[in-house]
Motif scaffolding. Structure first.
Motif, PDB file in Angstrom:
ATOM      1  N   LEU A  46       0.794  -1.225   0.000  1.00  7.78           N
ATOM      2  CA  LEU A  46       0.000   0.000   0.000  1.00  7.78           C
ATOM      3  C   LEU A  46       0.831   1.282   0.000  1.00  7.78           C
ATOM      4  N   GLY A  47       2.126   1.191   0.226  1.00  3.21           N
ATOM      5  CA  GLY A  47       2.924   2.409   0.340  1.00  3.21           C
ATOM      6  C   GLY A  47       2.589   3.217   1.574  1.00  3.21           C
ATOM      7  N   ASP A  48       2.139   2.520   2.613  1.00  2.00           N
ATOM      8  CA  ASP A  48       1.624   3.195   3.795  1.00  2.00           C
ATOM      9  C   ASP A  48       2.632   3.314   4.935  1.00  2.00           C
ATOM     10  N   SER A  49       3.903   2.981   4.686  1.00  2.00           N
ATOM     11  CA  SER A  49       4.896   2.944   5.753  1.00  2.00           C
ATOM     12  C   SER A  49       6.291   3.064   5.159  1.00  2.00           C
ATOM     13  N   TYR A  50       7.265   3.335   6.010  1.00  2.11           N
ATOM     14  CA  TYR A  50       8.639   3.380   5.534  1.00  2.11           C
ATOM     15  C   TYR A  50       9.104   2.001   5.099  1.00  2.11           C
ATOM     16  N   HIS A  51       8.537   0.948   5.681  1.00  2.00           N
ATOM     17  CA  HIS A  51       8.772  -0.421   5.219  1.00  2.00           C
ATOM     18  C   HIS A  51       8.393  -0.537   3.742  1.00  2.00           C
ATOM     19  N   ASP A  52       7.196  -0.063   3.398  1.00  2.00           N
ATOM     20  CA  ASP A  52       6.722  -0.165   2.019  1.00  2.00           C
ATOM     21  C   ASP A  52       7.484   0.760   1.076  1.00  2.00           C
ATOM     22  N   THR A  53       7.850   1.945   1.536  1.00  2.00           N
ATOM     23  CA  THR A  53       8.566   2.857   0.638  1.00  2.00           C
ATOM     24  C   THR A  53       9.931   2.301   0.260  1.00  2.00           C
ATOM     25  N   LEU A  54      10.583   1.598   1.197  1.00  2.00           N
ATOM     26  CA  LEU A  54      11.847   0.949   0.865  1.00  2.00           C
ATOM     27  C   LEU A  54      11.633  -0.111  -0.210  1.00  2.00           C
ATOM     28  N   LEU A  55      10.598  -0.930  -0.042  1.00  2.00           N
ATOM     29  CA  LEU A  55      10.312  -1.967  -1.033  1.00  2.00           C
ATOM     30  C   LEU A  55       9.958  -1.359  -2.388  1.00  2.00           C
ATOM     31  N   MET A  56       9.214  -0.270  -2.384  1.00  2.00           N
ATOM     32  CA  MET A  56       8.850   0.377  -3.645  1.00  2.00           C
ATOM     33  C   MET A  56      10.088   0.923  -4.361  1.00  2.00           C
ATOM     34  N   ASP A  57      10.980   1.567  -3.624  1.00  2.00           N
ATOM     35  CA  ASP A  57      12.215   2.058  -4.235  1.00  2.00           C
ATOM     36  C   ASP A  57      12.986   0.906  -4.883  1.00  2.00           C
ATOM     37  N   TRP A  58      13.115  -0.187  -4.151  1.00  2.00           N
ATOM     38  CA  TRP A  58      13.931  -1.294  -4.632  1.00  2.00           C
ATOM     39  C   TRP A  58      13.287  -2.021  -5.810  1.00  2.00           C
ATOM     40  N   THR A  59      11.987  -2.339  -5.713  1.00  2.72           N
ATOM     41  CA  THR A  59      11.350  -3.122  -6.772  1.00  2.72           C
ATOM     42  C   THR A  59      11.135  -2.304  -8.049  1.00  2.72           C
ATOM     43  N   VAL A  60      10.849  -1.013  -7.922  1.00  6.89           N
ATOM     44  CA  VAL A  60      10.758  -0.165  -9.115  1.00  6.89           C
ATOM     45  C   VAL A  60      12.124  -0.077  -9.796  1.00  6.89           C
ATOM     46  N   PHE A  61      13.165   0.054  -9.002  1.00  2.00           N
ATOM     47  CA  PHE A  61      14.525   0.077  -9.554  1.00  2.00           C
ATOM     48  C   PHE A  61      14.821  -1.236 -10.277  1.00  2.00           C
ATOM     49  N   GLN A  62      14.482  -2.356  -9.666  1.00  2.80           N
ATOM     50  CA  GLN A  62      14.685  -3.649 -10.313  1.00  2.80           C
ATOM     51  C   GLN A  62      13.951  -3.734 -11.650  1.00  2.80           C
ATOM     52  N   ALA A  63      12.702  -3.271 -11.658  1.00  2.00           N
ATOM     53  CA  ALA A  63      11.883  -3.382 -12.865  1.00  2.00           C
ATOM     54  C   ALA A  63      12.379  -2.487 -13.995  1.00  2.00           C
ATOM     55  N   GLY A  64      13.046  -1.375 -13.636  1.00  3.62           N
ATOM     56  CA  GLY A  64      13.438  -0.414 -14.661  1.00  3.62           C
ATOM     57  C   GLY A  64      14.887  -0.428 -15.069  1.00  3.62           C
ATOM     58  N   PRO A 237      28.467  -1.238 -12.788  1.00  6.21           N
ATOM     59  CA  PRO A 237      27.024  -1.499 -12.747  1.00  6.21           C
ATOM     60  C   PRO A 237      26.739  -2.968 -12.451  1.00  6.21           C
ATOM     61  N   LYS A 238      25.605  -3.205 -11.799  1.00  7.11           N
ATOM     62  CA  LYS A 238      25.203  -4.560 -11.404  1.00  7.11           C
ATOM     63  C   LYS A 238      23.823  -4.910 -11.959  1.00  7.11           C
ATOM     64  N   HIS A 239      23.537  -4.462 -13.165  1.00  7.75           N
ATOM     65  CA  HIS A 239      22.191  -4.613 -13.711  1.00  7.75           C
ATOM     66  C   HIS A 239      21.716  -6.066 -13.700  1.00  7.75           C
ATOM     67  N   ALA A 240      22.555  -6.980 -14.153  1.00 10.15           N
ATOM     68  CA  ALA A 240      22.140  -8.384 -14.238  1.00 10.15           C
ATOM     69  C   ALA A 240      21.861  -8.947 -12.853  1.00 10.15           C
ATOM     70  N   ASP A 241      22.708  -8.630 -11.892  1.00 14.42           N
ATOM     71  CA  ASP A 241      22.499  -9.124 -10.523  1.00 14.42           C
ATOM     72  C   ASP A 241      21.242  -8.535  -9.906  1.00 14.42           C
ATOM     73  N   ILE A 242      20.977  -7.268 -10.211  1.00 16.95           N
ATOM     74  CA  ILE A 242      19.784  -6.610  -9.677  1.00 16.95           C
ATOM     75  C   ILE A 242      18.523  -7.285 -10.216  1.00 16.95           C
ATOM     76  N   ARG A 243      18.500  -7.589 -11.485  1.00 11.87           N
ATOM     77  CA  ARG A 243      17.339  -8.236 -12.079  1.00 11.87           C
ATOM     78  C   ARG A 243      17.155  -9.658 -11.541  1.00 11.87           C
ATOM     79  N   LYS A 244      18.256 -10.335 -11.224  1.00  6.96           N
ATOM     80  CA  LYS A 244      18.151 -11.694 -10.666  1.00  6.96           C
ATOM     81  C   LYS A 244      17.498 -11.682  -9.290  1.00  6.96           C
ATOM     82  N   GLY A 245      17.584 -10.557  -8.598  1.00  2.92           N
ATOM     83  CA  GLY A 245      17.118 -10.491  -7.225  1.00  2.92           C
ATOM     84  C   GLY A 245      15.644 -10.206  -7.081  1.00  2.92           C
ATOM     85  N   TRP A 246      14.829 -10.680  -8.048  1.00  2.00           N
ATOM     86  CA  TRP A 246      13.383 -10.418  -7.989  1.00  2.00           C
ATOM     87  C   TRP A 246      12.773 -10.939  -6.700  1.00  2.00           C
ATOM     88  N   TYR A 247      13.211 -12.115  -6.300  1.00  2.00           N
ATOM     89  CA  TYR A 247      12.535 -12.746  -5.169  1.00  2.00           C
ATOM     90  C   TYR A 247      13.486 -12.801  -3.998  1.00  2.00           C
TER      91      TYR A 247
END
Length: 247
Positions: A46-64, A237-247
């Protein structure tokens, strides 16, 4: 064809992504551009906490992070929190735009003070982050909410009669009591209310996802992107490693 990757910061099914994509109808997109919405595969709820904002920063970065290698002309982040924006600008040479920065900057062009109207107060830290990053706090008249738990998948569908009236009432308070002369919607998930509020309020109403998308189209047409002096690329850069870290 200029393909644009639009990253949804919450994991959801195809129906949820389709609801988010409705903010950019076909006749809104310029010829020669093709936005593609893609949700992150895991992360925040939900983006309702600093817990979620950290996850959003990381997963959006992974996706892009591999968007440039995938042939995209630009990246649009589908959240006013601008999650992952600066890291993606560091990793990519193609332009990356976030709705928070884009809509707040546009609001300051259209008026002297703007207010953010959002669904619930749990999202206030998202706007505070963007405002403080840019030193724009003095141009924000207020941040107000209707204290209603958001639905980031179904959005406002089926809730229009109640939610739209609440948003209008809170926006009028921002205008009449706080001195706002521009209203910014606090989430791209609120896009369904934009036309109604624009017709009901005496000041400009900014739909952040659309504002950011049009700014990205313009940057691409002008051949402009972010400064690598401001957002330097990593030496290793660590693009390949970042993409591997989906889960």
């Amino acid at each position: 064809m200029n393909r644009i990757k639009v990253i949804v910061p919450i994991a959801m099914d195809e129906a949820g992504v389709a609801n988010r994509a409705q903010q950019l109808p076909a006749d809104f997109v310029r010829p020669g551009f093709a936005p593609t919405f893609e949700a992150v595969r895991w992360g925040a709820a939900l983006g309702d906490s600093y817990h979620d904002t950290l996850l959003m920063d990381w997963t959006v970065f992974q996706a892009g992070v591999t968007a440039e290698d995938e042939g995209y002309a630009g990246v649009l982040i589908d959240t006013v929190s601008d999650s992952g924006l600066w890291p993606l600008r560091s990793a990519l040479r193609i332009p990356v735009v976030g709705p928070g920065e884009a809509s707040f900057a546009a609001a300051m062009m259209l008026g002297k003070k703007f207010s953010v109207i959002t669904m619930w107060p749990q999202w206030f830290p998202l706007y505070e982050k963007v405002l403080s990053q840019h030193g724009w706090e003095h141009r924000c008249a207020s941040v107000r909410s209707i204290d209603t738990r958001p639905d980031v998948t179904e959005l406002l569908e089926g809730k229009e009669e109640v939610v739209f009236a609440k948003l209008k009432a809170e926006a009028l308070r921002a205008i009449n009591e706080d001195g706002a002369d521009v209203i910014v919607l606090g989430s791209t998930t609120m896009h369904q209310s934009a036309a109604y509020l624009a017709s009901e309020l005496p000041v400009p109403v900014l739909n952040p996802g659309q504002v950011a998308y049009k700014q990205l189209e313009t940057l691409i047409e002008l051949g402009l992107t972010h400064s690598k002096k401001a957002f330097p690329a990593p030496e290793v850069p660590k693009h390949a490693d970042i993409r591997k870290g989906w889960y």
